[in-house]
Write a protein that holds these residues in place. Structure first.
Motif, PDB file in Angstrom:
ATOM      1  N   GLU A 293      12.035 -11.264   3.622  1.00  0.00           N
ATOM      2  CA  GLU A 293      12.059 -11.145   5.075  1.00  0.00           C
ATOM      3  C   GLU A 293      10.765 -10.517   5.598  1.00  0.00           C
ATOM      4  OE1 GLU A 293      14.692  -8.935   8.588  1.00  0.00           O
ATOM      5  OE2 GLU A 293      15.329  -8.806   6.484  1.00  0.00           O
ATOM      6  N   PHE A 294      10.285  -9.443   4.940  1.00  0.00           N
ATOM      7  CA  PHE A 294       9.054  -8.787   5.396  1.00  0.00           C
ATOM      8  C   PHE A 294       7.843  -9.687   5.161  1.00  0.00           C
ATOM      9  CE2 PHE A 294       5.447  -5.829   4.844  1.00  0.00           C
ATOM     10  CZ  PHE A 294       5.484  -5.238   6.099  1.00  0.00           C
ATOM     11  N   GLN A 295       7.844 -10.426   4.038  1.00  0.00           N
ATOM     12  CA  GLN A 295       6.730 -11.340   3.753  1.00  0.00           C
ATOM     13  C   GLN A 295       6.629 -12.411   4.821  1.00  0.00           C
ATOM     14  OE1 GLN A 295       6.703 -12.973  -0.202  1.00  0.00           O
ATOM     15  NE2 GLN A 295       4.932 -14.277   0.177  1.00  0.00           N
ATOM     16  N   ALA A 296       7.771 -12.969   5.213  1.00  0.00           N
ATOM     17  CA  ALA A 296       7.761 -13.997   6.255  1.00  0.00           C
ATOM     18  C   ALA A 296       7.250 -13.427   7.573  1.00  0.00           C
ATOM     19  CB  ALA A 296       9.167 -14.564   6.426  1.00  0.00           C
ATOM     20  N   TYR A 297       7.635 -12.194   7.867  1.00  0.00           N
ATOM     21  CA  TYR A 297       7.197 -11.550   9.107  1.00  0.00           C
ATOM     22  C   TYR A 297       5.680 -11.353   9.108  1.00  0.00           C
ATOM     23  CZ  TYR A 297       6.291  -7.713  12.354  1.00  0.00           C
ATOM     24  OH  TYR A 297       5.758  -6.929  13.344  1.00  0.00           O
ATOM     25  N   VAL A 298       5.126 -10.852   7.996  1.00  0.00           N
ATOM     26  CA  VAL A 298       3.686 -10.577   7.911  1.00  0.00           C
ATOM     27  C   VAL A 298       2.880 -11.867   7.933  1.00  0.00           C
ATOM     28  CG1 VAL A 298       1.875  -9.701   6.381  1.00  0.00           C
ATOM     29  CG2 VAL A 298       3.931  -8.342   6.781  1.00  0.00           C
ATOM     30  N   GLU A 299       3.295 -12.830   7.129  1.00  0.00           N
ATOM     31  CA  GLU A 299       2.553 -14.093   7.078  1.00  0.00           C
ATOM     32  C   GLU A 299       2.641 -14.841   8.395  1.00  0.00           C
ATOM     33  OE1 GLU A 299       4.154 -16.058   3.648  1.00  0.00           O
ATOM     34  OE2 GLU A 299       2.864 -14.941   2.245  1.00  0.00           O
ATOM     35  N   GLY A 300       3.744 -14.625   9.132  1.00  0.00           N
ATOM     36  CA  GLY A 300       3.872 -15.235  10.455  1.00  0.00           C
ATOM     37  C   GLY A 300       2.842 -14.710  11.438  1.00  0.00           C
ATOM     38  N   GLN A 301       2.286 -13.520  11.163  1.00  0.00           N
ATOM     39  CA  GLN A 301       1.233 -12.957  12.008  1.00  0.00           C
ATOM     40  C   GLN A 301      -0.164 -13.237  11.466  1.00  0.00           C
ATOM     41  OE1 GLN A 301       1.810  -9.057  13.673  1.00  0.00           O
ATOM     42  NE2 GLN A 301       3.952  -8.990  13.036  1.00  0.00           N
ATOM     43  N   GLY A 302      -0.234 -14.050  10.405  1.00  0.00           N
ATOM     44  CA  GLY A 302      -1.532 -14.485   9.898  1.00  0.00           C
ATOM     45  C   GLY A 302      -2.141 -13.612   8.826  1.00  0.00           C
TER      46      GLY A 302
END
Length: 424
Positions: A293-302
């Motif tokens: 979940e945190f990885q998706a959040y961070v990668e979603g911000q580039g």
């Protein structure tokens, strides 16, 4: 003790006075003036010292003065030049004017930098000999050296800055990838000072990593260790944001990530846009769902995300490989462009600033620091020296300032310990 801000007073040496002397030798009639010039005052020079890491030395000594130049002597002998004073500071030290805050120098290389120039030596009376003035009985005094109160600020030279909340594993990470030995403990603010470590990769490849302590919510306003250490991130070419993905202290990793980025932006907009990767630490304490979940959040911000366990160096090498790759494409460590203050040459006889005050009707008081130097140079018992003094007063605008103040012929003019009647 780690000291990264200090205020000191620096003063370059004064120039030596010129000599009033006449050549005396048997069988040589009317040998003429032979007074030599004064020596130049010493400069103030700043030199980076790789062996220094703090400004602690400036806690105890706050005044630094270079040597004065020697006075001139007879037989046209010049005075000895004053020795330069070299002040050693850590690499990355900024020197600012304490009053205006203007940046005077950035000591980020080993090249010595001259900050203040010593005063020039005064001319001996040999310079003033002319066909009509063959016996000059006056000489010029040495010019005063520049002086200034400055503030020293240390901004560490590092390629990579580790940022994040306290107790997320920044110190552990730098300890396993370099030879740095920071204090490591399971409580907040274990690290009270920035820690530098050299990370060595392949042959000829290395970079400097800095563990920046003290970032919490409100750091941009000075909360926690706040501004005290945020300044050390400014030179970093890129940032590694370390986050506790497990939320082991009851905090939300996403909220931690947002808060630190917000504080960086509040401190410096340009700093917030610096290239950054995210290291999710303490993965052994997190569930797979939390990490994903945190990885998706961070990668979603580039941002690139690297799950690690710093304590056992798990998956740390891929993070270091990515840092090495990014550094190879980034510009060198930031250097700040100095804003030197305008300095007027002391020898310039252009218009000068003076204060003229009328006192008790017919008394006019003239004040200006530069006048003290001129008065010292005049021999008031010598007619030609008085003529020189009069020319200086005209060229520098003192006479015009007196006329604008309403001076009349016969009024008294006072300049420090000198008084004379004004004559048109």
């Amino acid at each position: 003790m780690f000291i990264d801000v200090a205020k000191i007073t620096i003063k370059a040496g004064n120039g030596g006075d010129g000599a009033v002397s006449f050549h005396r030798e048997k069988y040589v009639a009317a040998g003429g003036p032979d007074g030599g010039d004064g020596g130049r005052g010493g400069d103030i020079v700043f030199q980076a010292d790789p062996h220094l890491s703090t400004l602690a030395d400036f806690r105890y000594k706050r005044k630094y003065t270079a040597a004065n130049g020697g006075n001139g002597r007879g037989n046209r002998c010049f005075g000895k030049s004053g020795e330069n004073l070299t002040i050693r500071v850590p690499l990355g030290t900024l020197i600012k004017d304490a009053e205006t805050g203007q940046l005077l120098a950035d000591i980020s290389t080993l090249e010595p930098q001259t900050l203040l120039k010593g005063g020039k030596g005064g001319w001996g009376n040999a310079h003033f000999a002319t066909p009509t003035r063959q016996v000059p009985r006056f000489a010029k005094p040495g010019m005063p050296g520049e002086g200034r109160e400055v503030q020293l600020e240390l901004k560490l030279l590092a390629d990579v800055g580790l940022v994040g909340y306290p107790n997320v594993g920044k110190s552990t990470l730098i300890s396993v990838v370099s030879e740095a030995k920071p204090n490591i403990a399971n409580y907040h603010f274990t690290t009270l000072t920035p820690v530098l470590g050299v990370v060595r990769r392949e042959e000829g490849q290395s970079f400097v990593m800095a563990d920046i302590p003290g970032l919490i919510e409100g750091a941009g306003d000075g909360v926690g260790l706040g501004h005290q250490f945020l300044r050390h991130v400014e030179r970093c070419r890129m940032l590694v944001h370390v986050v506790d993905v497990s939320g082991s202290e009851g905090r939300d990793p996403k909220e931690d990530f947002q808060i630190i980025n917000r504080e960086l932006k509040r401190f410096d907009e340009e700093l917030a846009s610096r290239p950054m990767v995210v290291a999710g630490n303490k993965c052994d304490l997190a569930t797979e769902e939390q990490i994903a979940e945190f990885q998706a959040y961070v990668e979603g911000q580039g941002y690139a995300f690297f799950p690690i366990m710093a304590a056992i160096r798990y998956q740390v090498d891929p993070l270091l490989d990515r840092i090495t790759e990014m550094l190879s494409q980034l510009p060198p460590i930031r250097q700040f462009e100095p804003e030197p203050l305008p300095v007027q040459a002391p020898e310039d006889l252009g218009r000068r600033e003076v204060s003229v005050t009328r006192v008790d009707g017919n008394l006019y008081v003239v004040e200006g620091e530069w006048l003290l130097t001129v008065i010292r140079s005049v021999n008031f018992d010598d007619y030609e020296s008085l003529q020189y003094f009069q020319r200086v007063l005209i060229q520098t605008g003192v006479i015009d300032a007196l006329r604008q103040a309403g001076v009349q012929e016969g009024d008294t003019v006072s300049m420090y310990d000198l008084e004379f009647d004004f004559v048109e």
